[in-house]
Design an enzyme around this catalytic site. Sequence first.
Site, PDB file in Angstrom:
ATOM      1  N   CYS A  26       0.825  -1.209   0.000  1.00  0.00           N
ATOM      2  CA  CYS A  26       0.000   0.000   0.000  1.00  0.00           C
ATOM      3  C   CYS A  26       0.861   1.262   0.000  1.00  0.00           C
ATOM      4  CB  CYS A  26      -0.963  -0.025   1.182  1.00  0.00           C
ATOM      5  SG  CYS A  26      -2.339   1.138   1.018  1.00  0.00           S
TER       6      CYS A  26
ATOM      7  N   LYS B  31       1.974   4.031   1.455  1.00  0.00           N
ATOM      8  CA  LYS B  31       3.043   4.597   2.279  1.00  0.00           C
ATOM      9  C   LYS B  31       4.104   3.575   2.655  1.00  0.00           C
ATOM     10  CE  LYS B  31       0.645   8.210   1.908  1.00  0.00           C
ATOM     11  NZ  LYS B  31      -0.460   7.549   1.178  1.00  0.00           N
TER      12      LYS B  31
ATOM     13  N   CYS C  64      -4.134  -1.190  -5.607  1.00  0.00           N
ATOM     14  CA  CYS C  64      -5.001  -0.658  -6.664  1.00  0.00           C
ATOM     15  C   CYS C  64      -4.311  -0.807  -8.016  1.00  0.00           C
ATOM     16  CB  CYS C  64      -5.321   0.800  -6.395  1.00  0.00           C
ATOM     17  SG  CYS C  64      -6.134   1.075  -4.809  1.00  0.00           S
TER      18      CYS C  64
ATOM     19  N   GLU D 254      -5.776  12.783   1.910  1.00  0.00           N
ATOM     20  CA  GLU D 254      -6.128  12.857   0.492  1.00  0.00           C
ATOM     21  C   GLU D 254      -7.582  13.289   0.339  1.00  0.00           C
ATOM     22  OE1 GLU D 254      -5.182   9.019  -1.056  1.00  0.00           O
ATOM     23  OE2 GLU D 254      -3.024   9.348  -0.943  1.00  0.00           O
TER      24      GLU D 254
ATOM     25  N   SER E 161      -5.325  11.534  -3.877  1.00  0.00           N
ATOM     26  CA  SER E 161      -5.073  10.141  -4.216  1.00  0.00           C
ATOM     27  C   SER E 161      -4.455  10.071  -5.599  1.00  0.00           C
ATOM     28  CB  SER E 161      -6.391   9.365  -4.192  1.00  0.00           C
ATOM     29  OG  SER E 161      -6.274   8.152  -4.886  1.00  0.00           O
TER      30      SER E 161
END
Length: 558
Positions: A123, A125, A195, A447, A472
Site C-alpha cells: 500500500c 506509504k 489498486c 487525500e 489520491s
Amino acid sequence: MPAKLNSPSRYHGIYNAPHRAFLRSVGLTDEEIGKPLVAIATAWSEAGPCNFHTLALARVAKEGTKEAGLSPLAFPTMVVNDNIGMGSEGMRYSLVSRDLIADMVEAQFNAHAFDGLVGIGGCDKTTPGILMAMARLNVPSIYIYGGSAEPGYFMGKRLTIEDVHEAIGAYLAKRITENELYEIEKRAHPTLGTCSGLFTANTMGSMSEALGMALPGSASPTATSSRRVMYVRETGKALGSLIENGIKSRDILTFEAFENAITTLMAMGGSTNAVLHLLAIAYEAGVKLTLDDFNRISKRTPYIASMKPGGDYVMADLDEVGGVPVVLKKLLDAGLLHGDVLTVTGKTMKQNLEQYKYPNVPHSHIVRDVKNPIKPRGGIVILKGSLAPEGAVIKVAATNVVKFEGKAKVYNSEDDAFKGVQSGEVREGEVVIIRYEGPKGAPGMPEMLRVTAAIMGAGLNNVALVTDGRFSGATRGPMVGHVAPEAMVGGPIAIVEDGDTIVIDVESERLDLKLSEEEIKNRLKRWSPPSPRYKSGLLAKYASLVSQASMGAVTRPA
C-alpha cells in the site's frame, strides 16, 4: 570489498552468549549464527488487500536469502490502508504511517544488529517508508514491491477502485442506480494486491525500480502472478551479492538516481504523492532535492505512458509488454536517464536495461516513443505564485486544462467541502478551496479523493480544486494540491475568501490569488491560527514535528 558486518559485535564471542541463546530459541544453528544476519522487513496487515499477502512473500524472501548464504529473520511493520481510511479521520494517519514505518524499520534493524535488509511493501506509504529507512540506515538493502491487484470488470468496462469512488458521485447525481453502484463495488478490486491503476502504490513500486533499489521488472507483475514469487526469491538472493560487494543504499541513492526517478515519474504520469515521497527519501539519503528539480525535469521529459487515471491501462497491462524497463529503455535511448548509476544488481542502469528480456509484443498502445508522446511535457507540474509561494502540485497527465480562472468557494475542511458538493453549493466555473488539511493542520495531510470523485461523479467538469492537503493517485481533473505554506502556518491559502479570483496557469507554472500584495499582507496581519484539532496522542506529536509539503512533509527533531 565486503560490507563491514554488524552482527559479529552482537552475536560472536564469550560475552554475547546470552544473545546467541535467544537466536537458538528461534531455531538458528551455530552455522547460521555465524553467517550474516539479515532482516526481512514486511509491511503486513489483514486490514485490506494491498498487504494481506506480504507475510507469505516474506517466507519466500527468506528462502532466497538462505540460498545466498545468509541467515534471515523477519519482522512486520504497521500498515495504514489508504482506501479504507479515505474520507474519514483514518486518512489523517496515512502519511503519518510513512514516517512511522521508517522509524520502525530503523529501530528493529539497529536494535538487533542486522547486516542487510530486504524490504517488502504494498500500500501507498509502505514503499516510501521502507525506502526512507534504507536511505537512513545506509546498509546493503533491496526492495521488492508486493504487486497490484488484477482489474475488475462490469458491463464490459474495466474497473479500478477509482470507479467505485466516482460511482458514489454518479449515484448521488442520479446518473446510475443503487444496484449499479453495488455491482461496481463488488467487482472493482477482485484479487489481493494494490489498486491496479498507476495510482500511488504502483507509482512508488515503479519508483523503486527507477531509483535502482529493486530488481528490473519487479514492480509490474500482479500480486497473484507466479512471477511475483520468482522476483521475491531473486530479491532475497540478490542481497547476498550486495553484502559481499559492500554496496550500501546511499551508493545507489545518489542525486542522479533521483533524477532518473523523477524522469520516470514524469514520463509515466504517476501520482503527485511521489513528489512528497521522493523528497522524503532524498532527505534521508542526504541528497539535496527540491521542487525546482521536478519542474526542470518535467519540462524536458515527455509524458509517454497511457496509464490510468490519466490514460487507459493498468499495471497488469504494462507488465504484459515488459513492465517499467520498457519505459526506462525509451528514456535511456533518448538521453533522458543517467545510465551509469549503480543499482541493486551490482550493475549500472544501462547494463540492466541492455540485458533485460523484453517480450516480443507490441507496446506502443501503452508506452509511446519519446518522439511521439501523449503530451510533450511530463505528467506533473509544480506551480508557485501568490497563493503558493513555496509551491503546489498539479497532475497534468490527468487533465487537459492548462489554464483555469474562477471564483473561490472556500471550505475549512474536507468534510465541509464534500457536503458542499453533495448539496449543490459548488457551481460550474468555481474553484473549490479546501484548507487546514495540510501536514500540520489536518494533521497528516489527508487525500481529498472523496471530494474530487464527488465532483467528477456529479458531472461538474468545469470545477477546479486547490488544497493544502493531498490527492489520491486515482484523482483526475484540474486539481492542485500540496499548497505550501499550508493554512495552519499562515500561508496565503488561509486568507482566501468566497468570491476571490483564483488563477491556475500550468504553462506559466503559476498559482495566484488575484489580490494586490497590500491586500494579501493586510489579510495575513488580521489572520490568526485556529486551535489545533488534536492536543494529545500521535497526531498532535506528528503536527509538532512535520515539515511543509514542499520539503517532503518529513518529521524532524523538534
